[in-house]
Design an enzyme around this catalytic site. Structure first.
Site, short mmCIF file in Angstrom:
data_model
loop_
_atom_site.label_atom_id
_atom_site.label_comp_id
_atom_site.label_asym_id
_atom_site.label_seq_id
_atom_site.Cartn_x
_atom_site.Cartn_y
_atom_site.Cartn_z
N LYS A 288 -10.99 -9.33 -3.10
CA LYS A 288 -9.79 -9.25 -3.93
C LYS A 288 -9.24 -10.63 -4.32
O LYS A 288 -8.25 -10.69 -5.06
CB LYS A 288 -8.70 -8.45 -3.20
N HIS B 209 -2.35 7.51 -3.01
CA HIS B 209 -3.46 6.56 -2.99
C HIS B 209 -3.97 6.35 -1.56
O HIS B 209 -5.17 6.47 -1.30
CB HIS B 209 -3.01 5.23 -3.58
N ARG C 184 -12.40 8.09 5.94
CA ARG C 184 -12.12 8.69 7.26
C ARG C 184 -11.60 10.10 7.06
O ARG C 184 -10.39 10.36 7.23
CB ARG C 184 -11.06 7.87 8.02
N ASP D 208 -4.86 -5.46 -9.63
CA ASP D 208 -5.48 -6.05 -8.44
C ASP D 208 -6.99 -5.76 -8.47
O ASP D 208 -7.47 -4.81 -7.87
CB ASP D 208 -4.82 -5.45 -7.19
N GLU E 278 -7.05 -2.00 -9.99
CA GLU E 278 -6.01 -1.23 -9.30
C GLU E 278 -4.74 -1.32 -10.13
O GLU E 278 -4.25 -2.42 -10.41
CB GLU E 278 -5.77 -1.76 -7.87
N GLU F 81 -1.03 -1.32 -10.58
CA GLU F 81 0.11 -1.57 -9.69
C GLU F 81 1.29 -2.10 -10.51
O GLU F 81 1.13 -2.54 -11.64
CB GLU F 81 -0.26 -2.63 -8.63
N TYR G 8 0.89 -1.16 0.00
CA TYR G 8 0.00 0.00 0.00
C TYR G 8 0.93 1.21 0.00
O TYR G 8 0.86 2.06 0.87
CB TYR G 8 -0.83 -0.09 1.29
#
Ligand code: MN
Length: 412
Positions: free
Chosen positions: A248, A130, A139, A228, A194, A196, A125
């Site tokens: 996933k 991102h 949040r 992903d 995703e 990557e 991550y």
């Protein structure tokens, strides 16, 4: 610049400086090849003509339907193969030129396969842009958790469902949360990609022994594009407290050609400064990333492809070396053929977001494709196309394409 006898267009990802490894088949079984321009060098056939005299034991590795054994012979070996082919491409008297009709096969005439038997796959991550913008969606007051700048956060992913470019993906079904408190069982309404990169592990590390951050890069064979695939509504309901699971595990796509660590060398650039300074086991100078342009296109059924993201890998906060040092700090051992993915790679701008979750603010706004078509998440029969390359003056090294089409859910 030297001229090769084999013309390669200047915008080809597979220049003479790249020479990536892959597994292909034609009327004969799957075996190892190296890409050059629009061609594949058949390594088994080249070996039979004694193109690689210094490694008599290599023939067996070239004939395998995955590259693990070839990679296991070490970087010294793969570099010898690349250098031998590179020299032969400049040498008019080479065996490769003499027997070109036999040793070079057009890429359009071959089928590409999964290049690896992947034992383990870990998804990091590592992009701050991102992690921050996803955190902001869910949040707003606390987008980055306090651990994020102290370690490369990751989860252990699923290796069995990693598939080669071109393999279609069925829309997954599962549980999604509802206001009532009881979950609904649906085909995901929030299917996402995703963007990557994944590092291919090139040698085993020892069980029980951490890999020091300064030695970590020796464990990398090369790099791939990695998609992903993610079901955001399923993910939202299931991810706490242990992280993503079925949202996933249904599929991850990889590009078919593994670009070697050495071929990527010209594109190394300093990684962003880290504050606070990480713990000593993660500290190393210089910290280096790769200046690689990355993009994502969506091609709706019967429509044309439209680019929805353009970004770059150079801003990743955590580097490959730090990911490996953290992964093994407990003594967890890496194995040849493992994949360590970076996590979604995004930039600041809205056109630089490596997934639809970010680009659409979790479906609150749409991304415009051509002809008045728009998307919040992927629809059935959409094809997702990822691309990536480095360019330094006239040297271009790229991954080719990673494609995957969404098929309707299988009711079962
Ligand atoms: Mn991911």
């Amino acid at each position: 610049m030297l001229q090769s006898w084999l013309p390669v267009p200047p915008d080809s990802d597979f220049s003479i400086y790249n020479l990536p490894f892959g597994i292909f088949s034609d009327e004969r079984p799957a075996r190892a090849g190296v890409a050059i321009g629009e061609w594949v060098v058949d390594l088994t056939a080249a070996y039979a003509l004694n193109l690689f005299p210094h490694y008599p034991e290599a023939g067996g590795a070239f004939r395998k339907p995955v590259l693990n054994d070839l990679i296991g012979l070490g970087r010294e070996f793969s570099e010898y193969v690349r250098k031998t082919i590179q020299d032969a491409l400049f040498d008019h008297d080479s065996v490769l030129h003499q027997y070109a009709g036999h040793l070079l096969i057009r890429q359009k005439d071959v089928q590409m396969h999964m290049p690896l038997k992947v034992g383990n796959y870990t998804d990091f991550y590592s992009s701050e842009e991102h992690a921050f913008s996803v955190g902001q969606i869910f949040r707003p007051d606390n987008p980055l958790f306090p651990n994020w700048k102290q370690m490369p956060v990751a989860y252990h992913g699923r290796a069995s469902s990693i598939v080669a470019s071109g393999t279609p993906v069925y829309r997954p079904q599962g549980q999604v949360g509802q206001a009532s408190g009881n979950p609904a069982f649906v085909a995901t309404r929030a299917l996402d990609y995703e963007l990557e990169l994944a590092f291919v592990i090139g040698k085993d590390s020892t069980f029980g022994r951490p890999v020091p951050v300064g030695e970590a890069e020796d464990y990398i064979f090369g790099m791939l594009l990695f998609n992903d695939w993610s079901a955001r509504d399923i993910q939202r309901w299931e991810y706490q407290p242990l992280g993503p699971f079925t949202s996933k595990n249904f599929a991850s796509g990889i590009s078919p050609w593994i670009v070697t660590w050495e071929a990527l060398h010209p594109f190394r650039v300093p990684a962003p400064a880290q504050l606070p300074r990480p713990l000593p086991y993660l500290s190393i100078e210089p910290r280096l990333n790769f200046d690689l342009s990355l993009s994502v296109g969506i091609k709706p059924e019967n429509g044309s492809e439209y680019e929805v993201c353009q970004t770059n890998a150079q801003h990743l906060y955590w580097t490959a070396a730090q990911q490996i040092a953290h992964h093994t700090i407990t003594g967890c051992n890496l194995q040849t053929g493992d994949l360590l993915a970076t996590g979604t790679i995004s930039g600041r701008g809205i056109s630089q977001k490596g997934c639809l979750l970010e680009a659409t603010l979790n479906g609150r706004q749409s991304v415009k494709l051509g002809d008045g078509v728009e998307r919040r998440f992927l629809e059935d029969n959409d094809e997702v196309v990822m691309r990536g390359f480095g360019q330094k003056e006239k040297i271009r090294v790229g991954f080719g394409e990673l494609r995957g089409k969404v098929l309707p859910a299988i009711q079962g």
